[in-house]
Write a protein that holds these residues in place. Structure first.
Motif, PDB file in Angstrom:
ATOM      1  N   ALA A   1       1.145  -1.220   0.201  1.00 54.06           N
ATOM      2  CA  ALA A   1      -0.033   0.022  -0.173  1.00 54.06           C
ATOM      3  C   ALA A   1       1.269   0.855   0.055  1.00 54.06           C
ATOM      4  O   ALA A   1       0.841   1.930  -0.625  1.00 54.06           O
ATOM      5  CB  ALA A   1      -0.933  -0.439   1.059  1.00 54.06           C
ATOM      6  N   GLY A   2       1.853   1.705   0.626  1.00 56.45           N
ATOM      7  CA  GLY A   2       2.755   2.514   0.852  1.00 56.45           C
ATOM      8  C   GLY A   2       3.716   2.670  -0.648  1.00 56.45           C
ATOM      9  O   GLY A   2       3.504   3.767  -0.503  1.00 56.45           O
ATOM     10  N   GLU A   3       4.144   1.722  -1.024  1.00 53.81           N
ATOM     11  CA  GLU A   3       4.453   1.828  -2.628  1.00 53.81           C
ATOM     12  C   GLU A   3       3.820   2.489  -3.126  1.00 53.81           C
ATOM     13  O   GLU A   3       3.769   3.483  -4.210  1.00 53.81           O
ATOM     14  CB  GLU A   3       5.019   0.032  -2.862  1.00 53.81           C
ATOM     15  CG  GLU A   3       5.850  -0.190  -2.114  1.00 53.81           C
ATOM     16  CD  GLU A   3       7.925   0.093  -2.492  1.00 53.81           C
ATOM     17  OE1 GLU A   3       7.362   0.310  -4.209  1.00 53.81           O
ATOM     18  OE2 GLU A   3       8.406   0.003  -1.614  1.00 53.81           O
ATOM     19  N   ILE A   4       2.333   2.355  -3.673  1.00 51.67           N
ATOM     20  CA  ILE A   4       1.556   1.898  -4.151  1.00 51.67           C
ATOM     21  C   ILE A   4       1.600   3.805  -4.346  1.00 51.67           C
ATOM     22  O   ILE A   4       1.015   4.604  -5.677  1.00 51.67           O
ATOM     23  CB  ILE A   4      -0.308   1.996  -4.597  1.00 51.67           C
ATOM     24  CG1 ILE A   4       0.542   0.103  -4.878  1.00 51.67           C
ATOM     25  CG2 ILE A   4      -0.807   2.433  -5.247  1.00 51.67           C
ATOM     26  CD1 ILE A   4      -0.823  -1.096  -4.477  1.00 51.67           C
ATOM     27  N   MET A   5       0.906   4.068  -2.964  1.00 51.80           N
ATOM     28  CA  MET A   5       0.973   5.175  -2.384  1.00 51.80           C
ATOM     29  C   MET A   5       1.319   6.335  -3.076  1.00 51.80           C
ATOM     30  O   MET A   5       1.789   7.225  -3.619  1.00 51.80           O
ATOM     31  CB  MET A   5       0.297   5.769  -1.245  1.00 51.80           C
ATOM     32  CG  MET A   5      -1.217   5.277  -1.135  1.00 51.80           C
ATOM     33  SD  MET A   5      -2.205   6.155  -2.156  1.00 51.80           S
ATOM     34  CE  MET A   5      -3.289   7.214  -1.012  1.00 51.80           C
ATOM     35  N   ASN A   6       3.326   6.024  -2.694  1.00 53.05           N
ATOM     36  CA  ASN A   6       3.966   6.739  -2.727  1.00 53.05           C
ATOM     37  C   ASN A   6       4.143   7.149  -4.112  1.00 53.05           C
ATOM     38  O   ASN A   6       4.453   8.502  -4.696  1.00 53.05           O
ATOM     39  CB  ASN A   6       5.647   5.935  -2.498  1.00 53.05           C
ATOM     40  CG  ASN A   6       6.829   7.000  -2.474  1.00 53.05           C
ATOM     41  OD1 ASN A   6       6.417   8.001  -2.481  1.00 53.05           O
ATOM     42  ND2 ASN A   6       7.619   6.609  -1.854  1.00 53.05           N
ATOM     43  N   ARG A   7       4.057   5.600  -5.135  1.00 49.66           N
ATOM     44  CA  ARG A   7       4.103   6.016  -6.893  1.00 49.66           C
ATOM     45  C   ARG A   7       3.382   7.061  -7.026  1.00 49.66           C
ATOM     46  O   ARG A   7       3.023   7.323  -8.513  1.00 49.66           O
ATOM     47  CB  ARG A   7       4.374   4.432  -7.519  1.00 49.66           C
ATOM     48  CG  ARG A   7       4.404   4.501  -8.996  1.00 49.66           C
ATOM     49  CD  ARG A   7       5.811   4.417  -9.023  1.00 49.66           C
ATOM     50  NE  ARG A   7       6.587   3.770  -8.224  1.00 49.66           N
ATOM     51  CZ  ARG A   7       7.249   2.767  -8.996  1.00 49.66           C
ATOM     52  NH1 ARG A   7       7.341   1.985  -9.754  1.00 49.66           N
ATOM     53  NH2 ARG A   7       8.190   1.857  -8.080  1.00 49.66           N
ATOM     54  N   SER A   8       1.892   7.233  -6.614  1.00 49.79           N
ATOM     55  CA  SER A   8       0.698   8.102  -7.269  1.00 49.79           C
ATOM     56  C   SER A   8       1.105   9.014  -7.144  1.00 49.79           C
ATOM     57  O   SER A   8       0.412   9.820  -7.500  1.00 49.79           O
ATOM     58  CB  SER A   8      -0.254   8.040  -6.630  1.00 49.79           C
ATOM     59  OG  SER A   8      -0.174   6.260  -6.294  1.00 49.79           O
ATOM     60  N   GLY A   9       2.402   9.935  -6.437  1.00 52.03           N
ATOM     61  CA  GLY A   9       2.991  11.229  -6.431  1.00 52.03           C
ATOM     62  C   GLY A   9       1.914  11.995  -5.093  1.00 52.03           C
ATOM     63  O   GLY A   9       2.578  13.200  -4.672  1.00 52.03           O
ATOM     64  N   ILE A  10       1.992  10.661  -4.288  1.00 52.84           N
ATOM     65  CA  ILE A  10       1.258  10.958  -2.573  1.00 52.84           C
ATOM     66  C   ILE A  10       2.593  12.377  -1.897  1.00 52.84           C
ATOM     67  O   ILE A  10       1.883  12.821  -1.452  1.00 52.84           O
ATOM     68  CB  ILE A  10       1.020  10.032  -2.223  1.00 52.84           C
ATOM     69  CG1 ILE A  10      -0.476  10.764  -1.412  1.00 52.84           C
ATOM     70  CG2 ILE A  10       1.428   9.947  -1.399  1.00 52.84           C
ATOM     71  CD1 ILE A  10      -1.991  11.474  -2.608  1.00 52.84           C
ATOM     72  N   THR A  11       3.586  11.809  -2.053  1.00 54.39           N
ATOM     73  CA  THR A  11       5.142  12.661  -1.384  1.00 54.39           C
ATOM     74  C   THR A  11       4.454  14.002  -1.317  1.00 54.39           C
ATOM     75  O   THR A  11       4.908  14.517  -0.826  1.00 54.39           O
ATOM     76  CB  THR A  11       6.105  11.761  -1.503  1.00 54.39           C
ATOM     77  OG1 THR A  11       5.699  10.233  -1.589  1.00 54.39           O
ATOM     78  CG2 THR A  11       7.009  12.457  -0.269  1.00 54.39           C
ATOM     79  N   ASP A  12       4.400  14.572  -2.940  1.00 51.79           N
ATOM     80  CA  ASP A  12       4.412  15.482  -3.234  1.00 51.79           C
ATOM     81  C   ASP A  12       3.204  15.988  -2.575  1.00 51.79           C
ATOM     82  O   ASP A  12       3.733  17.047  -2.392  1.00 51.79           O
ATOM     83  CB  ASP A  12       4.884  15.704  -4.843  1.00 51.79           C
ATOM     84  CG  ASP A  12       5.782  15.578  -5.450  1.00 51.79           C
ATOM     85  OD1 ASP A  12       6.978  15.311  -4.380  1.00 51.79           O
ATOM     86  OD2 ASP A  12       5.616  14.872  -6.127  1.00 51.79           O
TER      87      ASP A  12
END
Lengths: 430, 177
Positions: free
Chosen positions: A65-76
């Motif tokens: 779940a963390g990997e997918i959210m991170n790849r979704s550009g959610i960090t920015d």
């Protein structure tokens, strides 16, 4: 016993992977019982049984779940929201880094994921704004340990599964210490602001700007609320909540943000499998040496060794913390938790600590050791991502380290700090 | 000169075989991981959305998880991703590092060979034991141990040989266990 101890220490020091070291030392221990080697036939049984727990399933799901959210550009987007909220203060980007770490903590269960994500994005941005690179890395390292303190947390899943402690209770207990770490680190940034000449913040955003940033990152903020709500409300087990988090992250990544392709998904599944493989080899191998230790009553011997030094609970707690912080400076914390938890948990029960309280204290001490040289995993990640030297990061890190040690002492000696929320949900004794 | 070209070519071939094996293993892991995710989703669906008389999900999920994790152990070996304490190792002189790497790899092989050897015995014993919920023979879940150990033996042998060749060609190279 000496043969096993020597095998373990020598192999560990010469650099053998911890998963092999634990397994081989355990096999040497099994071989020495009775001298005939007939107990060796049990090694694969213990190896398998060490992993045969349903609660462990939450770990690969939270990683995915963390990997997918991170790849979704959610960090920015999270960084954008944090910047809108506190970016206007002196040292604004350092404050934003810390606040974004809290928000990111609800998506990721591992500090290294936080350090890698922010090391790639926030550290270069901070340097561009006039912060020194070592300080930027130090702030990121300090913030990254909030990840495995605020739920979901892989370490809490491991501890809860191995020691039979409620994972939901541990998740609830981690919330206040995690928030407190954020607050004290922000206080350190504020205190250092003028003395270290940290850059002034950006212009104070309008309410509309804050609302837009909030709307942009709403999808990411919903996920931890959903996970925690389901677990603490007793609606779902941590594993079920983690699987729902994967479903939610996938829907967001594919249909809402449209940043996750099938190829990305394949890469993320491979990464999840590999991270799980590394951690599970250590757990499975630790189960072999764990059997030998139980057979020889080693945990009881260590516990009584501690109690001969003092039977004062405060002294025992101090000894446990000193041991974890000292060994944590040199060893991977997943391995350390798997090796030491079965030894230390009975000791904490003997001195009357609540199992959830003891679990959070142990997990937090190990988290702090993630940022202590020479083997602080977050320091390594940041050094490799940013190209900064570990020694230079460590020099800027000490004010944060001292502040976090203060929080650790509060957690250790003030049980209400960790147990208030679990008690509210009936997950810890009153 | 010709000798060093041969060495480089052989190490590249070994690396190629190792990476191909790792890619195949990764594919198997991805298939099993997708099955695992679907299995747990089905369990959640059956519990909260549409009550279905299915009981195998929890057991299947545990065994799928074990298969995924243990298969991934060998593909992590291909890139030497398993965590170790390498602080002292990197401080040693190049010649000592090379000898130590060979020794650590050899001991790693011993570990996985022992797991393979005794794991086969465990699978044989598994024929007489059934799983708690679904009642199938435990041979299938138990087989994860010897199968993954066998893959780990092959990967570790390939990687160890490859790295010894690389180190013989370039003494300044640092390869940690």
């Amino acid at each position: 016993m000496i043969a096993v101890g020597l095998t373990f220490l020598v192999l560990l020091i010469v650099g053998m992977p911890i998963g092999y070291t634990l397994g081989l030392a355990g096999m040497v221990g099994m071989f020495t019982i009775g001298g005939s080697g007939r107990y060796l036939t049990m090694a694969p049984d213990r190896f398998f049984a060490g992993l045969d727990l349903f609660t462990f399933l939450a770990m690969p799901f939270f990683i995915l779940a963390g990997e997918i959210m991170n790849r979704s550009g959610i960090t920015d987007r999270l960084i954008g929201l944090a910047d809108a909220l506190v970016g206007y203060l002196r040292g604004g980007m350092a404050h934003s880094n810390m606040l974004a770490s809290v928000m990111f903590a609800g998506l990721s269960g591992a500090a290294t994921a936080d350090a890698a994500a922010f090391g790639n994005t926030l550290v270069p941005a901070m340097v561009k704004k006039g912060y020194t690179r070592p300080f930027s890395c130090a702030v990121t390292a300090a913030g990254s340990i909030i990840g495995p303190t605020i739920p979901p947390s892989n370490l809490m899943v491991i501890y809860g599964s191995l020691m039979g402690v409620s994972v939901a209770g541990l998740f609830a207990a981690g919330i206040l210490p995690g928030l407190l770490i954020c607050l004290v680190c922000m206080a350190v940034i504020a205190a250092l602001g003028r003395r270290w000449k940290l850059p002034k913040g950006s212009a104070r955003p309008s309410l509309r700007g804050i609302l837009i940033a909030f709307k942009d990152s709403l999808a990411a903020l919903v996920m931890p609320a959903m996970i925690l709500g389901a677990i603490l409300g007793g609606v779902a087990t941590p594993t079920e909540a983690a699987s729902i988090a994967v479903f939610y992250a996938l829907m967001m990544g594919v249909f809402v943000y449209r940043k996750v392709s099938m190829l990305d998904l394949y890469d993320m599944l491979v990464r999840t499998a590999r991270i799980t493989g590394v951690i599970f080899l250590i757990i499975a191998s630790a189960s072999i040496i764990g059997w030998w230790m139980t057979f020889n009553q080693i945990p009881q011997a260590i516990a009584s060794g501690f109690l001969t030094i003092s039977d004062n609970p405060a002294v025992i707690i101090a000894l446990i913390l000193a041991l974890l912080l000292a060994i944590g400076m040199f060893m991977d914390i997943n391995a350390l938790l798997i090796i030491l938890a079965p030894v230390l948990a009975p000791l904490t029960l003997t001195i009357g600590m609540d199992p959830v309280h003891a679990g959070i204290m142990i997990v937090l001490a190990l988290n702090i050791s993630l940022m202590t040289p020479p083997v602080g995993a977050c320091l390594f990640v940041l050094a490799s991502v940013t190209g900064e030297k570990i020694e230079r990061i460590a020099k800027s890190l000490w004010p944060f380290l001292l502040a976090q040690l203060g929080v650790l002492l509060l957690v250790a000696y003030w049980p209400d700090l960790t147990l208030t929320i679990p008690r509210l949900f009936g997950l810890a004794a009153q | 000169m010709i000798e060093s070209v041969r060495t480089a070519s052989l190490s590249d071939k070994l690396d190629g075989v190792s990476q191909r094996l790792a890619r195949l293993t990764d594919r198997a892991c991805v298939v099993l991981l997708v099955l695992l995710v679907l299995d747990v989703w089905l369990g959640v669906f059956a519990r909260y959305v549409w009550p279905l008389p299915i009981t195998f999900m929890e057991e299947a999920a545990r065994y799928l998880m074990i298969w995924v994790a243990l298969l991934a152990v060998s593909s992590c070996i291909a890139k030497r991703e398993h965590i170790g304490m390498q602080m002292l190792f990197v401080m040693l002189p190049a010649s000592a590092r090379r000898v130590l790497l060979a020794l650590v790899d050899a001991l790693g092989l011993v570990f996985f060979l022992l797991l393979l050897f005794y794991g086969i015995g465990m699978v044989e014993r598994g024929a007489r034991v059934s799983t708690m919920i679904y009642g199938i023979s435990k041979q299938l879940p138990f087989a994860a141990v010897p199968v993954s150990a066998a893959l780990a033996v092959v990967q570790l042998a390939l990687v160890a040989w490859r790295d010894q060749l690389r180190l013989s060609a370039n003494r300044d190279l640092v390869v940690c266990p």
